[in-house]
Design an enzyme around this catalytic site. Structure first.
Site, short mmCIF file in Angstrom:
data_model
loop_
_atom_site.label_atom_id
_atom_site.label_comp_id
_atom_site.label_asym_id
_atom_site.label_seq_id
_atom_site.Cartn_x
_atom_site.Cartn_y
_atom_site.Cartn_z
N ARG A 251 97.86 81.34 60.95
CA ARG A 251 97.42 81.22 59.56
C ARG A 251 97.53 82.60 58.92
O ARG A 251 97.28 83.61 59.57
CB ARG A 251 95.96 80.73 59.47
CG ARG A 251 95.77 79.25 59.73
CD ARG A 251 96.26 78.38 58.58
NE ARG A 251 96.06 76.97 58.83
CZ ARG A 251 96.94 76.16 59.42
NH1 ARG A 251 98.11 76.62 59.80
NH2 ARG A 251 96.67 74.88 59.61
N GLU B 80 99.37 81.16 49.97
CA GLU B 80 100.58 80.35 50.01
C GLU B 80 100.64 79.52 48.73
O GLU B 80 99.60 79.02 48.31
CB GLU B 80 100.56 79.41 51.22
CG GLU B 80 100.74 80.17 52.52
CD GLU B 80 100.80 79.26 53.74
OE1 GLU B 80 100.87 78.03 53.58
OE2 GLU B 80 100.76 79.79 54.86
N HIS C 5 105.94 77.96 55.71
CA HIS C 5 104.99 77.16 56.49
C HIS C 5 105.64 75.85 56.98
O HIS C 5 105.13 74.76 56.74
CB HIS C 5 103.71 76.86 55.70
CG HIS C 5 102.52 76.58 56.57
ND1 HIS C 5 101.25 76.97 56.28
CD2 HIS C 5 102.44 75.94 57.77
CE1 HIS C 5 100.42 76.58 57.24
NE2 HIS C 5 101.13 75.94 58.16
P1 NDP Z 1 94.68 74.98 70.20
O1 NDP Z 1 93.26 74.66 69.96
O2 NDP Z 1 95.47 74.19 71.18
O3 NDP Z 1 94.79 76.49 70.68
C1 NDP Z 1 94.14 77.58 70.08
C2 NDP Z 1 93.87 78.58 71.17
O4 NDP Z 1 93.42 79.79 70.56
C3 NDP Z 1 92.79 78.08 72.12
O5 NDP Z 1 93.40 77.77 73.34
C4 NDP Z 1 91.88 79.27 72.24
O6 NDP Z 1 91.91 79.59 73.62
C5 NDP Z 1 92.54 80.41 71.48
N1 NDP Z 1 91.59 81.23 70.74
C6 NDP Z 1 90.60 80.84 69.88
N2 NDP Z 1 89.97 81.90 69.37
C7 NDP Z 1 90.59 82.99 69.90
C8 NDP Z 1 90.41 84.39 69.75
N3 NDP Z 1 89.42 84.89 68.96
N4 NDP Z 1 91.24 85.22 70.42
C9 NDP Z 1 92.22 84.73 71.24
N5 NDP Z 1 92.41 83.41 71.44
C10 NDP Z 1 91.61 82.56 70.77
O7 NDP Z 1 95.38 74.99 68.78
P2 NDP Z 1 96.95 74.98 68.49
O8 NDP Z 1 97.65 75.85 69.45
O9 NDP Z 1 97.41 73.58 68.32
O10 NDP Z 1 96.97 75.63 67.04
C11 NDP Z 1 96.46 76.94 66.83
C12 NDP Z 1 96.46 77.25 65.34
O11 NDP Z 1 97.79 77.43 64.90
C13 NDP Z 1 95.89 76.14 64.47
O12 NDP Z 1 94.49 76.25 64.36
C14 NDP Z 1 96.60 76.33 63.16
O13 NDP Z 1 95.86 77.16 62.32
C15 NDP Z 1 97.90 77.02 63.54
N6 NDP Z 1 99.06 76.11 63.43
C16 NDP Z 1 100.08 76.46 62.58
C17 NDP Z 1 101.17 75.63 62.44
C18 NDP Z 1 102.27 75.99 61.51
O14 NDP Z 1 102.86 75.10 60.91
N7 NDP Z 1 102.64 77.24 61.39
C19 NDP Z 1 101.29 74.36 63.18
C20 NDP Z 1 100.19 74.11 64.09
C21 NDP Z 1 99.13 74.98 64.19
P3 NDP Z 1 90.62 80.05 74.43
O15 NDP Z 1 89.60 78.97 74.30
O16 NDP Z 1 91.12 80.24 75.78
O17 NDP Z 1 90.24 81.32 73.78
#
Ligand code: NDP
Length: 304
Positions: free
Chosen positions: A222, A251, A270
């Site tokens: 994001r 955006e 995006h």
């Molecule tokens: P997931 O929930 O599968 O993964 C997010 C991961 O981020 C979790 O595994 C978590 O791991 C980790 N995380 C959370 N907070 C932190 C932190 N402070 N530091 C490091 N790691 C952290 O979500 P997705 O992978 O499906 O999506 C992630 C984000 O990507 C979405 O929330 C969305 O905003 C964005 N996105 C963008 C898209 C686009 O079109 N560009 C498409 C899809 C998603 P752990 O618990 O191990 O910390």
């Protein structure tokens, strides 16, 4: 079970495509009509809307749900599910494509092509991804999809998460407290975290100073995860080599942004997760959860 598909999904696919897909799987589906909310069991939407409080269950078609009022849903007994889990391949390929472009200079040659120019990049410009280090910040669906493809291209992959539990395809996992160590030696840093209080502005002047001068930042998470003005300054001063950016704050990216004109910046609007089967990927999640509801099982991707 009657599913209503809100018009806002047209940002990512034609609403009728999902209606048809669900009907083919024996789920009653129609376009959302705010005067008929009492008939719906579920609304599938891209954006939130005040009228959704009258429907028992809201499904967001994106992984990120920072825009949805999930605390109010919880208070008012509305179930909310999101679409995490379906973007690993699309985003993984988008990030691989950006890295390949920077290494093999494809973006530059495409620019030359537009001007009808037969011109070579300097000898020192092209490189290979093989052996280069990628640091993936956030190791969920997106992060793992990126890591798998990078490993397949021969890259050394490290990552950052809130625990140090191992992740397949990631050579070393750093705790978020050690973010600066994790990014220090990376040629590419890919951001794949959700936008939360903890990740807002996670990358700013300090992080850019701590990265290699020949490093590229890739943001598919994001816009708010990065301090955009600081990124522009880092790119202008040469503290970073370039950036592949799919997300911005705000955006659309304003026409006046210097990012548009930078040769070593790839801007995509995006669309990193776009695919011609997005409606089917979302539909499969909805079908799975409808079946779970019928079996009185826990929903997948349930946030509240
Ligand atoms: P997931 O929930 O599968 O993964 C997010 C991961 O981020 C979790 O595994 C978590 O791991 C980790 N995380 C959370 N907070 C932190 C932190 N402070 N530091 C490091 N790691 C952290 O979500 P997705 O992978 O499906 O999506 C992630 C984000 O990507 C979405 O929330 C969305 O905003 C964005 N996105 C963008 C898209 C686009 O079109 N560009 C498409 C899809 C998603 P752990 O618990 O191990 O910390």
């Amino acid at each position: 079970m009657h599913a209503a598909v809100h018009d806002s999904v047209s940002v990512v696919f034609e609403p009728d495509l999902l209606c048809s897909y669900l009907r083919e799987r024996d789920i009653e589906a129609s376009r959302f009509d705010s005067s008929r909310t009492d008939e719906y069991d579920l609304v599938v939407s891209f954006h939130p809307d005040e009228t959704f409080f009258d429907v028992p269950w809201v499904h967001g078609v994106r992984a990120g749900y920072d825009e949805f009022p999930v605390e109010r849903y919880a208070e008012e007994g509305v179930t909310f599910t999101n679409s995490t889990g379906i973007h690993g391949t699309t985003i993984g390929e988008t990030v691989a494509g950006m890295m390949l472009s920077f290494a093999r200079r494809l973006h530059v040659y495409r620019d030359h092509q537009g001007r009808g120019e037969w011109a070579r990049e300097p000898y020192e410009a092209p490189f290979t991804l093989d052996g280069e280090r990628l640091c993936v910040v956030g190791l969920g669906t997106l992060g793992q999809g990126i890591a798998r493809r990078a490993a397949g291209l021969g890259m050394e992959v490290v990552g950052v998460r809130r625990s140090t539990d191992p992740v397949p395809g990631v050579d070393r996992v750093y705790h978020t407290e050690d973010l600066h160590d994790a990014i220090a030696d990376a040629r590419f840093v890919a951001l794949a975290v959700p936008l939360t209080e903890a990740t807002e502005g996670l990358f700013g002047p300090e992080e850019f100073d701590g990265m290699r001068e020949d490093a590229y930042l890739l943001n598919v998470a994001r816009g708010g995860v990065v301090e955009q003005d600081a990124l522009v300054s880092a790119l202008e001063s040469g503290a970073l080599a370039g950036a592949g950016l799919d997300v911005f704050d705000p955006e659309p990216l304003p026409e006046s942004s210097p990012l548009w004109g930078m040769e070593e910046v790839i801007v995509t609007p995006h669309v990193g997760a776009m695919t011609n089967r997005y409606h089917a990927d979302v539909g499969d999640l909805v079908v799975e959860n409808v079946e779970r509801t019928e079996r009185e099982e826990e929903l997948v991707n349930r946030i509240v």
